[in-house]
Scaffold this motif. Sequence first.
Motif, mmCIF file in Angstrom:
data_model
loop_
_atom_site.group_PDB
_atom_site.id
_atom_site.type_symbol
_atom_site.label_atom_id
_atom_site.label_comp_id
_atom_site.label_asym_id
_atom_site.label_seq_id
_atom_site.Cartn_x
_atom_site.Cartn_y
_atom_site.Cartn_z
ATOM 1 N N VAL A 39 0.832 -1.204 0.000
ATOM 2 C CA VAL A 39 0.000 0.000 0.000
ATOM 3 C C VAL A 39 0.866 1.253 0.000
ATOM 4 O O VAL A 39 0.780 2.088 -0.899
ATOM 5 C CB VAL A 39 -0.958 0.015 1.212
ATOM 6 C CG1 VAL A 39 -1.758 1.317 1.236
ATOM 7 C CG2 VAL A 39 -1.897 -1.185 1.176
ATOM 8 N N ASN A 40 1.713 1.414 1.003
ATOM 9 C CA ASN A 40 2.502 2.637 1.160
ATOM 10 C C ASN A 40 3.862 2.526 0.474
ATOM 11 O O ASN A 40 4.668 1.663 0.815
ATOM 12 C CB ASN A 40 2.726 2.954 2.642
ATOM 13 C CG ASN A 40 1.464 3.450 3.327
ATOM 14 O OD1 ASN A 40 0.463 3.727 2.672
ATOM 15 N ND2 ASN A 40 1.492 3.549 4.639
ATOM 16 N N THR A 41 4.104 3.425 -0.473
ATOM 17 C CA THR A 41 5.370 3.416 -1.204
ATOM 18 C C THR A 41 6.171 4.695 -0.982
ATOM 19 O O THR A 41 7.235 4.863 -1.571
ATOM 20 C CB THR A 41 5.112 3.245 -2.713
ATOM 21 O OG1 THR A 41 4.301 4.344 -3.169
ATOM 22 C CG2 THR A 41 4.405 1.945 -3.009
ATOM 23 N N ASN B 291 4.388 -4.770 -8.541
ATOM 24 C CA ASN B 291 3.608 -3.672 -9.109
ATOM 25 C C ASN B 291 3.906 -2.311 -8.492
ATOM 26 O O ASN B 291 4.175 -1.358 -9.198
ATOM 27 C CB ASN B 291 2.106 -3.978 -9.043
ATOM 28 C CG ASN B 291 1.255 -2.794 -9.490
ATOM 29 O OD1 ASN B 291 0.597 -2.160 -8.678
ATOM 30 N ND2 ASN B 291 1.267 -2.492 -10.772
ATOM 31 N N ARG B 292 3.853 -2.193 -7.178
ATOM 32 C CA ARG B 292 4.129 -0.929 -6.503
ATOM 33 C C ARG B 292 5.538 -1.035 -5.931
ATOM 34 O O ARG B 292 5.787 -1.772 -4.979
ATOM 35 C CB ARG B 292 3.065 -0.655 -5.441
ATOM 36 C CG ARG B 292 1.680 -0.442 -6.070
ATOM 37 C CD ARG B 292 0.568 -0.551 -5.052
ATOM 38 N NE ARG B 292 0.543 0.545 -4.121
ATOM 39 C CZ ARG B 292 -0.041 1.734 -4.337
ATOM 40 N NH1 ARG B 292 -0.643 1.965 -5.490
ATOM 41 N NH2 ARG B 292 -0.043 2.670 -3.416
ATOM 42 N N GLU C 147 -0.093 10.685 -4.265
ATOM 43 C CA GLU C 147 1.132 11.382 -3.884
ATOM 44 C C GLU C 147 2.142 10.376 -3.319
ATOM 45 O O GLU C 147 1.768 9.390 -2.690
ATOM 46 C CB GLU C 147 0.830 12.452 -2.828
ATOM 47 C CG GLU C 147 -0.044 13.600 -3.322
ATOM 48 C CD GLU C 147 0.646 14.534 -4.295
ATOM 49 O OE1 GLU C 147 1.654 14.142 -4.917
ATOM 50 O OE2 GLU C 147 0.158 15.669 -4.443
ATOM 51 N N GLY C 148 3.425 10.644 -3.548
ATOM 52 C CA GLY C 148 4.471 9.821 -2.960
ATOM 53 C C GLY C 148 4.715 8.496 -3.634
ATOM 54 O O GLY C 148 5.556 7.721 -3.193
ATOM 55 N N ASN C 149 4.012 8.189 -4.721
ATOM 56 C CA ASN C 149 4.182 6.941 -5.451
ATOM 57 C C ASN C 149 5.006 7.211 -6.709
ATOM 58 O O ASN C 149 4.640 8.080 -7.508
ATOM 59 C CB ASN C 149 2.810 6.358 -5.819
ATOM 60 C CG ASN C 149 2.899 5.085 -6.636
ATOM 61 O OD1 ASN C 149 3.200 5.131 -7.818
ATOM 62 N ND2 ASN C 149 2.635 3.960 -6.016
ATOM 63 N N ARG D 217 -7.110 12.174 -3.593
ATOM 64 C CA ARG D 217 -6.662 12.373 -2.208
ATOM 65 C C ARG D 217 -6.664 11.083 -1.398
ATOM 66 O O ARG D 217 -6.004 10.992 -0.364
ATOM 67 C CB ARG D 217 -7.540 13.433 -1.531
ATOM 68 C CG ARG D 217 -7.386 14.824 -2.140
ATOM 69 C CD ARG D 217 -8.110 15.879 -1.321
ATOM 70 N NE ARG D 217 -7.987 17.201 -1.928
ATOM 71 C CZ ARG D 217 -8.858 17.711 -2.775
ATOM 72 N NH1 ARG D 217 -9.927 17.007 -3.126
ATOM 73 N NH2 ARG D 217 -8.688 18.917 -3.276
ATOM 74 N N ASN D 218 -7.426 10.095 -1.844
ATOM 75 C CA ASN D 218 -7.440 8.805 -1.155
ATOM 76 C C ASN D 218 -6.341 7.868 -1.650
ATOM 77 O O ASN D 218 -6.188 6.758 -1.138
ATOM 78 C CB ASN D 218 -8.804 8.130 -1.315
ATOM 79 C CG ASN D 218 -9.905 8.891 -0.608
ATOM 80 O OD1 ASN D 218 -9.711 9.383 0.505
ATOM 81 N ND2 ASN D 218 -11.060 9.013 -1.244
ATOM 82 N N GLY D 219 -5.606 8.285 -2.650
ATOM 83 C CA GLY D 219 -4.498 7.481 -3.171
ATOM 84 C C GLY D 219 -4.927 6.210 -3.860
ATOM 85 O O GLY D 219 -4.148 5.256 -3.943
#
Length: 354
Positions: A91-93, A117-118, A177-179, A220-222
Amino acid sequence: MKTRIMAFFAALCLLLPFTGCRGTGGSEVHVFYYTFSDTYISSVRSALGKQLSDADISYQDYDANGNQTTQTEQIRTAITKGAKTLLVNIVNTGSDDAAGEIVELARQAGAALIFFNREVSSTVIDSYDQCAYVGTRAEEAGILQGEMIGEYLLDHYAEVDKNGDGVISYILFKGEEGNNEAIYRTEYSVSEANKLLDAAGKPKLRFYDASNPNKYLVDRNGLWSATAANEYMTTALTSHNTANGNMIELVICNNDGMAEGAISALNVAGFNTGEGSPFIPVFGVDATDAARSLISKAQMAGTIKQDAEGMAEALRHLTSNTLTEGKTLMAETDRFTVDENTRKVRIHYAKYLG
């Protein structure tokens, strides 16, 4: 007897939440998706499920629904169940924190770990010898999308320039954001298009809203969602339209799901309803079935193919290695593109215009 056993496992699969279950043995392979709702991830999940089943590998799928805490707890639970191999669509990258924690959980359990994938950093991958990554090069999709956009505009400049001011006005939807995938797709989709326009003596693209310093609108929910893009596009069209002489003339999306949402909003405004209707070129990434259908119906201009089947094949290959005695994680990967000095298997993109 065999029929009864198969029936038992079929019934068990129906009882397990967020689970895809195949095979007649205990599930040694556990697959963690950042969300089932992502259109491209759904295609990967379908392709991977088939390949694992065809290889007689039992597995379970988990949906984190965009929540890293949920995903990490799912991984802890799978490990307590005796998971041998973890396939993680993290989830978080934005940092290495979440990936590092998952690596430690896998290391302590002696489980193989394949992120996909991420992308996670090479530092994370290299920190554990039973860890690898399968995915694309983040910048490749953005570069190809930008080239595709530039080529399309040079072929259709006059008809795209609906405002007749000689400059193409665009809107851009960023998935998260942040990906890195979102960052590079956002950057290169515009910069590569501008390179081609500049070389042909055309002005650079102009973001439709001069008051927005980012030059993009982000989910905003990514979640890279069609809903977010639809809401943004609907709002933008209330003030930027043909009646006001400032119509948005180009739509750039980080993925096909957001492209679908933008097209739905354009449909309501009377655009992109099919052959012969007023048309605003919309570009996405993934080449999902839905996007290919929209392109075939003249409702979308193009997309970049992200190879779900190829990703599933590489994941199945590495997974089989982890379950085969005497094989290393990266055994027999010569037929894949692998980064030098790290365990990252790359799946390539391609342009898709129908």
